[in-house]
Design an enzyme around this catalytic site. Structure first.
Site, PDB file in Angstrom:
ATOM      1  N   GLU A   1       0.466 -11.801   5.577  1.00  0.00           N
ATOM      2  CA  GLU A   1       1.560 -11.838   6.544  1.00  0.00           C
ATOM      3  C   GLU A   1       2.505 -13.002   6.257  1.00  0.00           C
ATOM      4  OE1 GLU A   1       1.747  -9.168   8.073  1.00  0.00           O
ATOM      5  OE2 GLU A   1      -0.322  -8.536   7.793  1.00  0.00           O
TER       6      GLU A   1
ATOM      7  N   GLY B   1      -3.825  -4.526  11.475  1.00  0.00           N
ATOM      8  CA  GLY B   1      -4.519  -5.784  11.196  1.00  0.00           C
ATOM      9  C   GLY B   1      -3.711  -6.966  11.670  1.00  0.00           C
ATOM     10  N   ALA B   2      -2.408  -6.932  11.375  1.00  0.00           N
ATOM     11  CA  ALA B   2      -1.521  -8.024  11.760  1.00  0.00           C
ATOM     12  C   ALA B   2      -0.087  -7.581  11.516  1.00  0.00           C
ATOM     13  CB  ALA B   2      -1.835  -9.291  10.950  1.00  0.00           C
ATOM     14  N   MET B   3       0.865  -8.395  11.978  1.00  0.00           N
ATOM     15  CA  MET B   3       2.273  -8.038  11.857  1.00  0.00           C
ATOM     16  C   MET B   3       3.095  -9.279  11.542  1.00  0.00           C
ATOM     17  SD  MET B   3       4.575  -5.817  11.858  1.00  0.00           S
ATOM     18  CE  MET B   3       6.276  -6.251  11.526  1.00  0.00           C
ATOM     19  N   GLU B   4       3.986  -9.147  10.544  1.00  0.00           N
ATOM     20  CA  GLU B   4       4.678 -10.298   9.959  1.00  0.00           C
ATOM     21  C   GLU B   4       5.973 -10.675  10.667  1.00  0.00           C
ATOM     22  OE1 GLU B   4       6.284  -6.699   7.504  1.00  0.00           O
ATOM     23  OE2 GLU B   4       4.419  -7.264   8.483  1.00  0.00           O
TER      24      GLU B   4
END
Length: 870
Positions: A299, A262-265
């Site tokens: 995130e 979904g996303a990456m922090e």
């Protein structure tokens, strides 16, 4: 050679660490050169061999303390350097590698996304860029220089702050970045491309100005505003609720189309699947808006719970993910609706996480062994992990929980921590003994809470007898008693009045501590036999077994003060109805619809205006996959037939009331505000039923034509598709013609096509693999078409001829070569073979054996197949 498992018990600190890393990228999609300069420090006296992780690139050269060096050994996974002659504990390495981002379809490491280039390094992607001690407990400071064509890649981004930039005579330019914070390699990020840029700023509570930048593909700037507003709300909320402030001068988000997650922090530079950034009313539904806000928040919150404090090892993944999911759930609950958010999360737990607990991949939130770490980015680690944090919050209360958070941050900032570090901080800050509670971290499976009761009319005493039992799981046969917080309320059987919880004249807390296998809780001064509301707000992730009568459920549905309890009573009534009718169906009897459920639904509709949002949630019939979790052996055909019978019967019985509410709750111009979202939700639930009546075709057609937003457009398309209305094909064609150029919007169309109730739905799905908007290498497209068919259309996927299984296996064979991580996600419905009858099990096993026979089976798939066939 078979992949080997790694065990948590074998963890040991590294013999070497890397304190500083300088990276130089000469960027080109077909041939990128990376030079890394590593400052290495020996941590264990006498350590003589430094083993670095790395694969999937060309190794070009190695220098040790500035001189070429050849005393090393290399295999497919690593580079081991003999440093026995180095007497100093600090030395320098320089490594050169060559990459081909354009051919990297795994979407890990450095790869091409559209016309841009980006990275994904969690969990072990950095080792696909260069050799590195690629483990989360090696924390280094990073300096990154990127050089590339200025025309093709005008933006060159990495972690931290931009410290220098310049142009070269050959049309290339360079930018240098420095991250002042120590971080593990999995948080490294690089993005190069041509974007539209949305800029804003945020003033922190201490008065610092933070530049906010969101990068989106050209032409999508009008869809980035909601993400920016969500980011600012997240930053403010984290300051207000958790007293945590952002620490860099800039915060960047980049939306890319090709992304496995979904996303990456990544520190200061979050890379997002564009699905969780882009929104405007014409393209995004109300659910999309809330999902975007939630993921943006998640995130951002990782900056402290994940980045500033990271994991010691990957077995501790829930330390950052469970805690951060809890934080994003609280954020959404505080900003929008706490009951609605709780209901959404519990539906996911019951349908997906509980299913994982009885699957071959069952594992505790802190796994004991792994073969492929990517396989443990699961609903157990994330969502059940969040439930474990929520239970701590329930046991401690907000004030003591926040004291625990402050102690945890103070003690662990800038380090790689463990789950025990978190629990210990909570325990010491609160004075609450969590010794038995710790078992939630190491025990897999869903506990079963069996409750019976008795009422002593003469002495006005009410007793609850509670038993806990956790069934054996694939990974763990022996189970122990857990500390389960059981939140309850009591109501009068006739009046629905709440009853105070008392024992010997003293008021009792409504959270009962279930610690033993069998326990009895006694309440005094209960003047009439009560109806118990058990597991209020779903206070623990357990299966509840209490023999509610339909009359008791209707009492709770009408009178409970807790909105979750009211919704759950409606769910239980639906579940009871499906169970009874499935039994009739399997016995060849006629299906019937109970008067009690009719009475309950009439009450809900007649009181709709008291709480529009809750009414929409209570009216929503559980999905086939949700109903499936009521049974140890799943009958996909029977569940589909009975659910459709229930849907049609409700539509006919309540046609007038549904239509009246549908007409009355029309909204004006589209706004993303809670009141309107609730109205749209209720109106669209009514439409989903009315589509099955004589009003269906004209009502649905007009709903589609009059819609000024994607929420209503999609509701009409869904209603037409599920009810197989005459207008369906016309509306689907109209939508496709309008949106075929927009992959994210078309994902909604693909998902509808994949979940059609038609007998030939598999043929339709197979034909859509060649659709002009479908791209096999894009994970979003695969999830929306293949994933939706296999996971959300159980009747067709589990067709008794095995065609659904063969289709998925063919897809997985192809993905095994290109993107094993996505393959391992899509295989999930196939590995749950023990939940089905013998004939289906045989067919599923045949498909898994076919996959197991592949010469080059990826570790991601190997682990799941091996466990499923075990």
């Amino acid at each position: 050679m078979q992949p080997k498992a790694k065990y948590r018990k074998d963890y040991r600190t590294p013999d070497f660490t890397i304190t500083d890393i300088s990276l130089d990228f000469q960027l080109d999609p077909d041939r990128t050169f990376v030079t890394s300069n590593l400052s290495v420090e020996r941590k264990t006296a006498g350590a003589s061999h430094l083993r670095l992780d790395g694969h999937s690139f060309d190794f070009l050269s190695l220098k040790l303390n500035g001189a070429s060096y050849s005393n090393f050994e290399k295999d497919d996974e690593s580079l081991t350097i003999d440093v026995s002659h180095i007497t100093e504990d600090k030395f320098e390495l320089q490594i050169e590698t060559g990459l081909n981002p354009a051919q990297n379809t795994s979407l890990q490491g450095l790869y091409q996304s559209g016309d841009g280039i980006c990275t994904q390094c969690e969990a072990e992607g950095f080792r696909q860029i260069t050799y590195m001690l690629d483990r989360p407990d090696v924390l280094a400071k990073y300096r990154t220089k990127i050089t590339a064509s200025k025309a093709k890649y005008p933006f060159l981004l990495s972690n931290g702050n931009r410290i220098a930039q310049g142009d070269l005579e050959d049309g290339r330019h360079w930018v240098e970045w420095e991250d002042p914070f120590f971080k593990p390699s999995y948080l490294f990020a690089l993005v190069a491309g041509d974007f539209d840029l949305l800029q804003d700023k945020f003033i922190t509570k201490s008065g610092r100005e933070v530049a906010l930048e969101i990068y989106v593909d050209r032409g999508n700037l009008d869809r980035a505003g909601w993400a920016m507003e969500s980011l600012k709300r997240s930053m403010k909320w984290d300051e207000d609720r958790f007293d945590l402030e952002y620490d860099l001068d800039i915060y960047m988000i980049v939306a890319v189309d090709f992304f496995n997650m979904g996303a990456m922090e990544n520190k200061g530079l979050n890379v997002f699947n564009s699905k969780f950034v882009l929104a405007k009313p014409e393209t995004a539904t109300d659910t999309d808006y809330l999902d975007i806000e939630s993921v943006i928040a998640h995130e951002y919150f990782h900056n402290w719970t994940g980045n500033r404090i990271t994991c010691r090892d990957w077995f501790q993944l829930s330390l950052k993910e469970g805690l951060t999911v809890f934080r994003d759930q609280e954020f959404t609950s505080d900003l929008w609706s706490r009951p609605a958010k709780r209901i959404e999360d519990v539906r996911l737990l019951r349908a997906v996480q509980f299913a994982e607990d009885v699957s071959p991949m069952a594992h505790p939130i802190r796994p004991e062994k792994v073969i492929e770490m990517n396989n443990f980015y699961t609903v157990t680690v994330y969502e059940k992990g969040a439930e474990v944090i929520r239970m701590i919050h329930t046991l401690l209360g907000e004030e003591k929980f926040q004291k625990g958070m402050q102690l945890y941050v103070a003690e662990n900032d800038g380090s790689a921590a463990t789950c025990e570090d978190f629990v210990s901080a909570m325990e010491r800050a609160s004075g609450v003994d969590l010794t038995q509670f710790r078992r939630w971290y190491s025990q897999s499976g869903t506990p079963e809470l069996s409750v019976s009761d008795e009422y002593d009319e003469m002495h006005h005493v009410y007793r609850l007898h509670v038993s806990q039992h956790t069934p054996a799981t694939a990974d763990q046969l022996e189970k122990v008693n857990l500390h389960i917080p059981l939140k309850i309320e009591l109501y009068g059987e006739q009046s629905g009045e709440p009853i105070a919880l008392q024992f010997e004249g003293t008021e009792q807390h409504n959270v009962l501590n279930v610690l033993q296998e069998h326990q009895t809780f006694e309440f005094h001064n209960v003047m009439h036999k009560p109806v118990p509301a058990l597991l209020c707000d779903f206070s623990a992730p357990v299966r509840l077994d209490y023999n509610y009568t339909n009359e008791q459920l209707i009492t709770l549905l009408k009178f409970a003060q807790n909105d979750f309890v009211r919704w759950d009573a409606a769910q239980t009534l639906f579940n009871n109805e499906l169970r009874a009718n499935l039994s009739r169906y399997q016995s060849g009897e006629a299906l019937a619809f109970s008067e009690e459920l009719t009475e309950a639904l009439i009450y809900v509709l007649d009181n709709a205006d008291k709480d529009v949002e809750l009414t929409a949630l209570m009216l929503t019939l559980p999905k086939e996959t949700e109903f499936a979790e009521l049974f140890k052996v799943i009958d996909p055909n029977g569940i589909a037939i009975v659910r459709e019978f229930m849907l049609k019967t409700i539509a006919e019985i309540l046609r007038g009331r549904l239509h009246e509410i549908y007409v009355r709750h029309k909204c004006g111009t589209y706004q993303v505000v809670a009141e309107d979202m609730s109205k749209r939700a209720l109106r669209n639930v009514c439409l989903s039923y009315l589509a099955f009546t004589d009003l269906g075709n004209s009502l649905t057609y007009n709903h589609y034509k009059q819609a000024d937003n994607m929420t209503d457009t999609l509701a009409a398309l869904s209603a037409a598709t599920k009810a197989q209305l005459p207008c369906r094909d016309q509306l689907l064609a109209d939508f496709e013609e309008k949106w075929h150029h927009d992959g994210l919007v078309m994902d909604k169309w693909f998902m509808l096509q994949a979940t059609r109730p038609d007998d030939n739905v598999l043929e339709i799905v197979q034909s859509l693999l060649n659709h002009r908007s479908f791209n096999f290498n894009n994970p979003n497209r695969l999830r929306s078409l293949v994933g939706a068919f296999c996971g959300q259309t159980p009747k067709a996927f589990h067709a008794i001829d095995g065609s659904g299984y063969r289709f998925l296996v063919d897809i997985l064979i192809k993905l095994n070569e290109t993107n094993p991580q996505v393959a391992a996600r899509l295989i999930e419905p196939l590995i749950k073979l023990s939940r089905y009858d013998n004939q289906r099990q045989t067919l599923m096993r045949r498909g898994l054996e076919r996959l197991k026979g592949l010469d080059n089976l990826a570790r991601d798939l190997f682990e799941k197949i091996e466990k499923a066939l075990h």
